[in-house]
Write an enzyme that holds these catalytic residues in place. Structure first.
Site, mmCIF file in Angstrom:
data_model
loop_
_atom_site.group_PDB
_atom_site.id
_atom_site.type_symbol
_atom_site.label_atom_id
_atom_site.label_comp_id
_atom_site.label_asym_id
_atom_site.label_seq_id
_atom_site.Cartn_x
_atom_site.Cartn_y
_atom_site.Cartn_z
ATOM 1 N N ASP A 169 0.811 -1.210 0.000
ATOM 2 C CA ASP A 169 0.000 0.000 0.000
ATOM 3 C C ASP A 169 0.847 1.263 0.000
ATOM 4 O OD1 ASP A 169 -2.410 -1.511 0.189
ATOM 5 O OD2 ASP A 169 -2.011 -1.791 2.316
ATOM 6 N N ALA A 170 0.215 2.362 -0.359
ATOM 7 C CA ALA A 170 0.924 3.642 -0.425
ATOM 8 C C ALA A 170 1.553 3.997 0.913
ATOM 9 C CB ALA A 170 -0.016 4.752 -0.875
#
Length: 210
Positions: free
Chosen positions: A44-45
């Protein structure tokens, strides 16, 4: 263009694991100019560390199968883990999408080699933090964060340090490299093992001796 390109990238916090974004947010195109490769697996970011990219899906397919090769993370959590919480992670945690496979987990000291995160973690003065080394064999959406939250240890920072036989090692933040010859051979061996036919008993059926 060379075939079988496999890259390891040390992804910074806040970088999207794709090459385009209509909103202009930081993404892989800001760091990697190799054409025709794509990211493998979820990161994920708001997570950091080892990201794998390739132009040949079959070589990395064994890494993505549930119950397959482990992914190892360093996790900064809020709170001090009790033995019961760690045991729940080791035996499997009940999530909305089902119980997780057993994980390997241990409490560790804060790594002295780890880079500063940008932006920094927002600590609460009245709540201690701890570091865990967590190894899982699945790839559900935001799985590590959901697992630690389920046992009362919200994740503050998540860094992937290995993916199957591939290690982040000393790869600098925001940099990438091609896999080594040895790493490539290890991936080929995994693919061959996956493709190998299961052993079969070709003997004709008959009566067993008593």
């Amino acid at each position: 263009m060379p075939v079988n390109q496999i890259l390891l990238f040390n992804k910074p916090h806040g970088v999207l694991t794709r090459f385009t974004d209509d909103g202009g947010r930081p993404n892989l195109s800001h760091f990697i100019e190799i054409p025709d490769v794509y990211p493998v697996g979820r990161l994920d970011a708001d997570s950091e560390g080892l990201l794998l990219l390739t132009d040949r899906a079959s070589l990395v397919d064994p890494l993505l199968r549930p119950g397959g090769k482990p992914k190892r993370y360093l996790v900064c959590v809020e709170g001090e883990p009790e033995a019961s919480a760690l045991e729940k992670l080791r035996t499997g945690v009940e999530l909305k999408d089902g119980k997780t496979l057993p994980a390997r987990v241990r409490e560790v000291a804060q790594p002295d080699w780890l880079w500063e995160r940008d932006p920094p973690i927002r600590f609460r003065k009245t709540v201690p933090t701890s570091w865990l080394e967590l190894e899982i064999r699945e790839g559900r959406n935001r799985q590590v964060r959901r697992m630690t939250a389920a046992v009362g240890l919200p994740t503050l920072r998540l860094v992937r340090v290995s993916f199957g036989p591939l290690e982040l090692g000393e790869l600098p933040l925001g940099q990438w490299r091609m896999v080594t010859r040895e790493e490539f051979k290890a991936l080929v061996a995994l693919e061959r093992a996956r493709r190998a036919p299961h052993s079969r008993d070709h003997r004709k059926p008959g009566r067993r001796g008593l």
